[in-house]
Write a protein that holds these residues in place. Structure first.
Motif, PDB file in Angstrom:
ATOM      1  N   GLY A  34      25.385   4.332  10.606  1.00 28.55           N
ATOM      2  CA  GLY A  34      24.119   4.085  11.289  1.00 28.55           C
ATOM      3  C   GLY A  34      22.950   4.396  10.382  1.00 28.55           C
ATOM      4  N   GLU A  35      21.766   4.064  10.884  1.00 32.73           N
ATOM      5  CA  GLU A  35      20.546   4.363  10.133  1.00 32.73           C
ATOM      6  C   GLU A  35      20.152   5.806  10.444  1.00 32.73           C
ATOM      7  OE1 GLU A  35      17.265   1.788  11.054  1.00 32.73           O
ATOM      8  OE2 GLU A  35      15.863   2.920   9.812  1.00 32.73           O
ATOM      9  N   MET A  36      19.844   6.557   9.397  1.00 33.27           N
ATOM     10  CA  MET A  36      19.464   7.963   9.588  1.00 33.27           C
ATOM     11  C   MET A  36      18.076   8.081  10.200  1.00 33.27           C
ATOM     12  SD  MET A  36      20.348  10.378   6.405  1.00 33.27           S
ATOM     13  CE  MET A  36      21.869  11.321   6.390  1.00 33.27           C
ATOM     14  N   VAL A  37      17.942   9.008  11.137  1.00 38.28           N
ATOM     15  CA  VAL A  37      16.636   9.277  11.735  1.00 38.28           C
ATOM     16  C   VAL A  37      16.277  10.723  11.385  1.00 38.28           C
ATOM     17  CG1 VAL A  37      15.296   9.321  13.849  1.00 38.28           C
ATOM     18  CG2 VAL A  37      17.169   7.683  13.606  1.00 38.28           C
ATOM     19  N   HIS A  38      15.130  10.881  10.730  1.00 36.25           N
ATOM     20  CA  HIS A  38      14.772  12.197  10.199  1.00 36.25           C
ATOM     21  C   HIS A  38      13.852  12.976  11.128  1.00 36.25           C
ATOM     22  CE1 HIS A  38      16.483  10.763   6.477  1.00 36.25           C
ATOM     23  NE2 HIS A  38      15.662   9.737   6.495  1.00 36.25           N
ATOM     24  N   THR A  39      14.167  14.235  11.301  1.00 33.13           N
ATOM     25  CA  THR A  39      13.252  15.153  11.973  1.00 33.13           C
ATOM     26  C   THR A  39      13.243  16.448  11.176  1.00 33.13           C
ATOM     27  OG1 THR A  39      13.682  14.158  14.134  1.00 33.13           O
ATOM     28  CG2 THR A  39      12.748  16.380  14.130  1.00 33.13           C
ATOM     29  N   SER A  40      12.050  16.825  10.715  1.00 31.57           N
ATOM     30  CA  SER A  40      11.943  18.043   9.909  1.00 31.57           C
ATOM     31  C   SER A  40      12.063  19.274  10.790  1.00 31.57           C
ATOM     32  CB  SER A  40      10.575  18.110   9.221  1.00 31.57           C
ATOM     33  OG  SER A  40      10.262  16.896   8.610  1.00 31.57           O
ATOM     34  N   LEU A  41      12.577  20.348  10.225  1.00 29.67           N
ATOM     35  CA  LEU A  41      12.683  21.598  10.983  1.00 29.67           C
ATOM     36  C   LEU A  41      11.729  22.669  10.478  1.00 29.67           C
ATOM     37  CD1 LEU A  41      16.559  21.820  11.392  1.00 29.67           C
ATOM     38  CD2 LEU A  41      14.858  21.274  13.142  1.00 29.67           C
ATOM     39  N   GLU A  42      11.240  22.476   9.274  1.00 26.32           N
ATOM     40  CA  GLU A  42      10.310  23.477   8.746  1.00 26.32           C
ATOM     41  C   GLU A  42       9.387  22.790   7.754  1.00 26.32           C
ATOM     42  OE1 GLU A  42      12.143  27.138   7.437  1.00 26.32           O
ATOM     43  OE2 GLU A  42      10.325  27.755   6.377  1.00 26.32           O
ATOM     44  N   ARG A  43       8.290  22.293   8.249  1.00 24.65           N
ATOM     45  CA  ARG A  43       7.377  21.573   7.363  1.00 24.65           C
ATOM     46  C   ARG A  43       5.990  21.595   7.974  1.00 24.65           C
ATOM     47  NH1 ARG A  43       9.507  16.129   4.570  1.00 24.65           N
ATOM     48  NH2 ARG A  43       7.597  15.447   3.573  1.00 24.65           N
ATOM     49  N   GLU A  44       4.997  21.905   7.143  1.00 24.05           N
ATOM     50  CA  GLU A  44       3.624  22.020   7.635  1.00 24.05           C
ATOM     51  C   GLU A  44       2.811  20.736   7.443  1.00 24.05           C
ATOM     52  OE1 GLU A  44       2.382  26.712   7.011  1.00 24.05           O
ATOM     53  OE2 GLU A  44       1.883  25.290   5.424  1.00 24.05           O
ATOM     54  N   ALA A  45       2.902  20.132   6.269  1.00 28.00           N
ATOM     55  CA  ALA A  45       1.955  19.053   5.936  1.00 28.00           C
ATOM     56  C   ALA A  45       2.298  17.736   6.624  1.00 28.00           C
ATOM     57  CB  ALA A  45       1.888  18.865   4.427  1.00 28.00           C
ATOM     58  N   CYS A  46       3.423  17.165   6.270  1.00 23.58           N
ATOM     59  CA  CYS A  46       3.815  15.858   6.802  1.00 23.58           C
ATOM     60  C   CYS A  46       5.207  15.911   7.418  1.00 23.58           C
ATOM     61  CB  CYS A  46       3.827  14.824   5.687  1.00 23.58           C
ATOM     62  SG  CYS A  46       2.253  14.043   5.424  1.00 23.58           S
TER      63      CYS A  46
ATOM     64  N   ALA B 252       8.420  15.052   9.498  1.00 22.23           N
ATOM     65  CA  ALA B 252       8.957  13.833  10.107  1.00 22.23           C
ATOM     66  C   ALA B 252       9.432  14.184  11.508  1.00 22.23           C
ATOM     67  CB  ALA B 252      10.122  13.322   9.271  1.00 22.23           C
ATOM     68  N   VAL B 253       9.139  13.334  12.458  1.00 21.25           N
ATOM     69  CA  VAL B 253       9.737  13.465  13.797  1.00 21.25           C
ATOM     70  C   VAL B 253      10.272  12.090  14.174  1.00 21.25           C
ATOM     71  CG1 VAL B 253       9.376  14.089  16.221  1.00 21.25           C
ATOM     72  CG2 VAL B 253       7.998  15.207  14.457  1.00 21.25           C
ATOM     73  N   LYS B 254      11.562  12.005  14.377  1.00 22.89           N
ATOM     74  CA  LYS B 254      12.217  10.737  14.742  1.00 22.89           C
ATOM     75  C   LYS B 254      11.750   9.608  13.814  1.00 22.89           C
ATOM     76  CE  LYS B 254      14.677  10.200  17.846  1.00 22.89           C
ATOM     77  NZ  LYS B 254      16.117  10.420  18.102  1.00 22.89           N
ATOM     78  N   TYR B 255      11.867   9.856  12.539  1.00 25.49           N
ATOM     79  CA  TYR B 255      11.420   8.905  11.526  1.00 25.49           C
ATOM     80  C   TYR B 255      12.607   8.078  11.025  1.00 25.49           C
ATOM     81  CZ  TYR B 255       8.782   7.164   7.455  1.00 25.49           C
ATOM     82  OH  TYR B 255       8.157   6.372   6.520  1.00 25.49           O
ATOM     83  N   ALA B 256      12.630   6.799  11.390  1.00 21.44           N
ATOM     84  CA  ALA B 256      13.684   5.894  10.901  1.00 21.44           C
ATOM     85  C   ALA B 256      13.182   5.312   9.580  1.00 21.44           C
ATOM     86  CB  ALA B 256      13.962   4.796  11.910  1.00 21.44           C
ATOM     87  N   TYR B 257      13.626   5.891   8.490  1.00 22.78           N
ATOM     88  CA  TYR B 257      13.087   5.598   7.157  1.00 22.78           C
ATOM     89  C   TYR B 257      13.769   4.378   6.535  1.00 22.78           C
ATOM     90  CZ  TYR B 257      10.973   7.071   2.695  1.00 22.78           C
ATOM     91  OH  TYR B 257      10.224   7.160   1.542  1.00 22.78           O
ATOM     92  N   GLY B 258      14.911   3.978   7.125  1.00 16.96           N
ATOM     93  CA  GLY B 258      15.511   2.725   6.672  1.00 16.96           C
ATOM     94  C   GLY B 258      16.793   2.841   5.872  1.00 16.96           C
ATOM     95  N   ASP B 259      17.373   4.050   5.787  1.00 16.60           N
ATOM     96  CA  ASP B 259      18.614   4.175   5.027  1.00 16.60           C
ATOM     97  C   ASP B 259      19.816   4.194   5.967  1.00 16.60           C
ATOM     98  OD1 ASP B 259      17.604   4.614   2.261  1.00 16.60           O
ATOM     99  OD2 ASP B 259      16.610   6.295   3.251  1.00 16.60           O
TER     100      ASP B 259
ATOM    101  N   THR C  64       0.861  -1.175   0.000  1.00 16.72           N
ATOM    102  CA  THR C  64       0.000   0.000   0.000  1.00 16.72           C
ATOM    103  C   THR C  64       0.898   1.226   0.000  1.00 16.72           C
ATOM    104  OG1 THR C  64      -1.432  -1.271   1.440  1.00 16.72           O
ATOM    105  CG2 THR C  64      -1.940   1.069   1.202  1.00 16.72           C
ATOM    106  N   PRO C  65       0.702   2.134  -0.946  1.00  9.34           N
ATOM    107  CA  PRO C  65       1.577   3.315  -0.962  1.00  9.34           C
ATOM    108  C   PRO C  65       1.322   4.226   0.233  1.00  9.34           C
ATOM    109  CG  PRO C  65       0.142   3.239  -2.909  1.00  9.34           C
ATOM    110  CD  PRO C  65      -0.304   2.162  -1.999  1.00  9.34           C
ATOM    111  N   THR C  66       2.382   4.874   0.702  1.00  9.36           N
ATOM    112  CA  THR C  66       2.215   5.925   1.709  1.00  9.36           C
ATOM    113  C   THR C  66       2.655   7.236   1.068  1.00  9.36           C
ATOM    114  OG1 THR C  66       4.399   5.383   2.527  1.00  9.36           O
ATOM    115  CG2 THR C  66       2.536   4.519   3.762  1.00  9.36           C
ATOM    116  N   PHE C  67       1.921   8.268   1.391  1.00  5.66           N
ATOM    117  CA  PHE C  67       2.161   9.546   0.722  1.00  5.66           C
ATOM    118  C   PHE C  67       3.075  10.434   1.560  1.00  5.66           C
ATOM    119  CE2 PHE C  67      -1.510   7.575  -1.077  1.00  5.66           C
ATOM    120  CZ  PHE C  67      -1.326   7.776  -2.439  1.00  5.66           C
ATOM    121  N   SER C  68       4.314   9.973   1.675  1.00  5.93           N
ATOM    122  CA  SER C  68       5.286  10.693   2.516  1.00  5.93           C
ATOM    123  C   SER C  68       5.647  12.052   1.917  1.00  5.93           C
ATOM    124  CB  SER C  68       6.578   9.898   2.641  1.00  5.93           C
ATOM    125  OG  SER C  68       6.313   8.536   2.808  1.00  5.93           O
TER     126      SER C  68
END
Ligand SMILES: [Zn+2]
Length: 457
Positions: free
Chosen positions: A304-316, A318-325, A111-115
């Protein structure tokens, strides 16, 4: 050498320490926004026993547990579909009617996710950031960029904003139209850049002669912009593309709109440069891919695996998002261009990682070694898996295409040399099977690294 790497002028005059303070100022504000606007993030903060105003520094952020993985994102999307009738997830922070652009990376499976979902403000911000990244490759006003990805709902769509913002003209040709049409369009429109996956760029080298009767270097491109898979980080692939096309090959990257980075104009590959520290903190937050325990990302060479946290984003956001890279971080000044911030080399997907006799092995690290044996091998290979990863019962099985000019009698010696190199570097002793050149199927989208012998779950 380039002087101004960052989009926001004031960042260009700051030390790395000052840039971190700048990020931290944005961080607390963004955390509060996510807590207030999304029931998903509120729940995550509450479960962790943390308040958004406690997250004042990057160190505070590193101490938070992982809030989201791709599976969590999928569940969040399913929940929002049931509860609110939209697939953007309970982690969406902006009102759904304010969404301006959406995109996904999922294709035919799952199922696609609209990241890649943005408000208009997000898109203007990201568009300018993407433009700044592509300007690392010299793209500017008047350039024509043949853009060959599957478009429509795909993540790559947002790159078009960046190109237009620079004054360049994207010539977007849907990848599903096929390579013959792409080549014909390139012949007609005379682009100065080509953006596509590195495996497609490689495929076009021979295809171009067949279809147009000329070589890819006759396009006189100023650069190749590659993304979507690990390609030019492998020295042999970078060399092959640059000599065939007669121009520099760059890669650019932004998983789910985070961790934006671009490689620089240099003979050697020095990784993705973190030229957008105002977008996210991805280069400063790493965890062990298996245990998810923090890894110190301020140490040169850290993996290590990158963990993403956005600093300026309204819609979606990321906070502590381990996306798998999984990446390797470099903290020293770039020898190629003098960039002083962090750089990262993607070494694999956390879910591609194999464990052979307790040792973590990334398929890309294997491919890196195999391709150093070109022309005795073609560079095409598969890792044959009898059971689902990550654990592999030794020996690890490799299928490798041998080169067209190597005799059968030389193959045993070649297998021994490859095996010794893999043992020295990665501590694995594989079982190598050679196959004829051209027999492993090449894909125009992403060439698979695994040949799976087991039934999918
Ligand atoms: Zn550089």
């Amino acid at each position: 050498m380039r002087k101004n790497f960052y989009l926001v002028p004031e960042l260009n005059h700051m030390s790395q320490e000052e840039i971190r303070r700048y990020q931290e100022k944005k961080l607390t504000k963004q955390m509060k926004y996510c807590y207030d606007k999304s029931e998903f993030y509120k729940r995550k903060f509450d479960d962790a026993g943390a308040k958004p105003e406690d997250i004042m520094t990057i160190d505070d952020l590193r101490k938070l547990p992982i809030f989201m993985t791709k599976d969590d994102e999928r569940r969040s999307a399913e929940e929002s579909l049931q509860k609110y009738g939209h697939p953007f997830g309970l982690h969406v922070c902006a009102p759904v009617e304010d969404l301006y652009l959406t995109g996904t990376t999922s294709g035919t499976t799952g199922t696609p996710t609209f990241s890649y979902t943005f408000t208009e403000k997000d898109m203007n911000f990201f568009g300018r950031q993407i433009g700044n990244r592509l300007s690392m490759a010299g793209v500017g006003k008047g350039d024509r960029v043949a853009f060959f990805f599957a478009l429509g709902i795909y993540a790559t769509t947002m790159t078009l904003w960046g190109l237009r913002g620079l004054g360049a003209l994207p010539i977007d040709i849907d990848a599903r139209a096929g390579t013959d049409l792409l080549l014909k369009f390139m012949h007609l429109t005379r682009p100065t850049y080509l953006a596509c996956t590195p495996s497609l760029a490689e495929y076009l080298i021979t295809k171009c002669t067949e279809v147009l009767g000329k070589e890819v270097k006759d396009f006189h491109l100023r650069g190749l912009l590659t993304t979507g898979e690990i390609g030019i980080a492998i020295p042999e692939i970078k060399r092959k593309l640059e000599s065939a096309y007669g121009c520099r090959a760059y890669d650019y990257w932004a998983p789910a709109g985070n961790a934006p980075g671009t490689s620089c104009d240099s003979e050697e590959y020095y990784g993705l440069h973190a030229i957008a520290p105002d977008v996210c903190t991805s280069y400063d937050d790493l965890v062990d891919p298996m245990t998810k325990e923090p890894v110190d990302s301020d140490v040169d060479g850290a993996i290590g695996e990158m963990v993403h946290t956005s600093l300026e984003r309204e819609a979606c956001p990321a906070v502590k998002y381990a996306y798998g890279d999984t990446v390797q971080i470099f903290t020293k000044e770039c020898p190629g261009c003098g960039f002083k911030g962090k750089r990262a080399k993607v070494i694999g997907r956390a879910d591609d990682m194999l464990i052979v006799k307790g040792v973590n092995v990334y398929p890309n690290a294997i491919k890196d070694i195999i391709t150093s044996y070109v022309p005795d091998v073609t560079g095409e290979m598969r890792i044959v898996l009898e059971s689902p990863p990550p654990r592999v019962l030794p020996p690890l099985r490799l299928k490798i295409e041998h080169g067209k000019d190597i005799g059968q009698s030389a193959l045993t010696g070649l297998a021994d040399r490859i095996s010794a190199a893999l043992h020295n570097t990665l501590k694995i002793r594989p079982d190598i099977e050679f196959v004829e050149p051209g027999t492993l199927p090449k894909e125009t989208r992403k060439t698979p690294i695994f040949e799976k012998k087991y039934e999918p779950k």
